[in-house]
Design an enzyme around this catalytic site. Structure first.
Site, PDB file in Angstrom:
ATOM      1  N   GLU A 162      21.622  12.483   6.129  1.00  0.00           N
ATOM      2  CA  GLU A 162      21.613  11.997   4.753  1.00  0.00           C
ATOM      3  C   GLU A 162      23.020  11.797   4.188  1.00  0.00           C
ATOM      4  O   GLU A 162      23.187  11.655   2.976  1.00  0.00           O
ATOM      5  CB  GLU A 162      20.851  12.987   3.857  1.00  0.00           C
ATOM      6  CG  GLU A 162      19.441  13.297   4.293  1.00  0.00           C
ATOM      7  CD  GLU A 162      18.474  12.134   4.132  1.00  0.00           C
ATOM      8  OE1 GLU A 162      18.928  11.005   3.869  1.00  0.00           O
ATOM      9  OE2 GLU A 162      17.270  12.365   4.278  1.00  0.00           O
TER      10      GLU A 162
ATOM     11  N   HIS B   4      13.964  21.056   0.225  1.00  0.00           N
ATOM     12  CA  HIS B   4      12.530  20.776   0.267  1.00  0.00           C
ATOM     13  C   HIS B   4      11.783  21.915  -0.432  1.00  0.00           C
ATOM     14  O   HIS B   4      10.699  22.316   0.011  1.00  0.00           O
ATOM     15  CB  HIS B   4      12.062  20.641   1.715  1.00  0.00           C
ATOM     16  CG  HIS B   4      12.766  19.551   2.469  1.00  0.00           C
ATOM     17  ND1 HIS B   4      12.705  19.453   3.847  1.00  0.00           N
ATOM     18  CD2 HIS B   4      13.533  18.516   2.054  1.00  0.00           C
ATOM     19  CE1 HIS B   4      13.416  18.403   4.247  1.00  0.00           C
ATOM     20  NE2 HIS B   4      13.932  17.821   3.173  1.00  0.00           N
TER      21      HIS B   4
ATOM     22  N   HIS C  21       9.216  13.816   0.037  1.00  0.00           N
ATOM     23  CA  HIS C  21      10.413  14.270   0.744  1.00  0.00           C
ATOM     24  C   HIS C  21      10.906  15.608   0.205  1.00  0.00           C
ATOM     25  O   HIS C  21      10.794  16.620   0.878  1.00  0.00           O
ATOM     26  CB  HIS C  21      11.496  13.193   0.625  1.00  0.00           C
ATOM     27  CG  HIS C  21      12.677  13.414   1.516  1.00  0.00           C
ATOM     28  ND1 HIS C  21      13.578  12.422   1.809  1.00  0.00           N
ATOM     29  CD2 HIS C  21      13.143  14.526   2.155  1.00  0.00           C
ATOM     30  CE1 HIS C  21      14.521  12.887   2.612  1.00  0.00           C
ATOM     31  NE2 HIS C  21      14.282  14.167   2.828  1.00  0.00           N
TER      32      HIS C  21
ATOM     33  N   HIS D  80      20.390  19.039  -1.601  1.00  0.00           N
ATOM     34  CA  HIS D  80      19.094  18.438  -1.269  1.00  0.00           C
ATOM     35  C   HIS D  80      18.264  19.484  -0.547  1.00  0.00           C
ATOM     36  O   HIS D  80      18.677  20.013   0.497  1.00  0.00           O
ATOM     37  CB  HIS D  80      19.280  17.210  -0.376  1.00  0.00           C
ATOM     38  CG  HIS D  80      18.018  16.757   0.289  1.00  0.00           C
ATOM     39  ND1 HIS D  80      16.848  16.514  -0.409  1.00  0.00           N
ATOM     40  CD2 HIS D  80      17.727  16.512   1.594  1.00  0.00           C
ATOM     41  CE1 HIS D  80      15.901  16.128   0.437  1.00  0.00           C
ATOM     42  NE2 HIS D  80      16.422  16.132   1.657  1.00  0.00           N
TER      43      HIS D  80
END
Length: 229
Positions: A82, A103, A165, A101
């Site tokens: 990413e 999850h 995502h 980032h």
């Protein structure tokens, strides 16, 4: 190179902190920190976690340093898939110094039902923005996702949900990014619980929302100006 050491250590420390708090697991997600800007060094660079590497084992030498063209400046490992998404944010938002980032489960649950979070709390708007918007689905590591993120983050919010995502959270410092990530998860959990009641979910009044968001924008502009000196 010594000039990147502090930022690389900052990324490693954040990885270990989020792992201990349960926001990261195994190799999922990625973290980065802006290391320099063209105004101060003639080059735009950032430090980012490597691809598919256990956070529990992460050390300073594992962190990659890239420029905004994805050219490697430092590090032997393959950078996060990413990385392009992170570079796009730094290019678009001069106020952003750190990106997380993850999850994390509650916000990721909203990612599965494509549900943005409206302005529920004063604190939310003050630090995350007017709302937590959905960024439309695109495969991980692709130019499609990079472009979708770049277009959306122009609204100056500091937290977003990536459809099917996870989440993307920004901060002017790593401490602020961690705070914003935890705040996002709190808002996601309470919003999910409120939705389960099937009753109308109240939002903060529009004038209060705009006052809180104006304070956020003032902070962002101030930080961007400092970074550009």
């Amino acid at each position: 190179m010594p000039e990147y050491q502090t930022h690389k250590q900052e990324v490693v420390n954040t990885c270990h902190t989020l792992l201990e708090r349960g926001y990261l697991k195994a190799t999922e997600g990625n973290i980065s920190a802006r290391t320099s800007s063209a105004q101060t060094s003639g080059q735009n660079t950032f430090a980012i976690t490597p691809s598919n590497y256990d956070y529990a084992k992460m050390q300073v030498d594992d962190i990659c340093v890239l420029d905004f063209d994805m050219q490697s400046i430092e590090g032997e490992m393959k950078p996060s898939i990413e990385s392009g998404m992170h570079a796009a944010v730094y290019q678009t938002r001069p106020d952003v110094h750190c990106i997380i980032h993850t999850h994390q489960p509650y916000a990721s649950a909203l990612a599965l039902i494509n549900m943005p979070i409206p302005a529920l709390f004063d604190e939310q708007v003050r630090f995350l923005g007017r709302s937590v918007d959905i960024i439309s689905y695109a495969p991980s590591g692709t130019g499609f996702l990079k472009n979708a993120v770049k277009a959306k983050v122009k609204n100056n919010n500091n937290a977003f949900i990536l459809q099917n995502h996870g989440v993307l959270v920004f901060g002017v410092t790593m401490e602020q990014a961690i705070h914003n990530m935890a705040l996002l998860e709190k808002c996601a959990l309470t919003y999910l619980l409120a939705l389960m009641t099937e009753k109308k979910v109240s939002k903060i009044p529009l004038p209060i929302r705009e006052i809180a968001f104006a304070k956020l924008r003032a902070d962002e502009k101030k930080f961007a100006e400092i970074k550009n000196i």
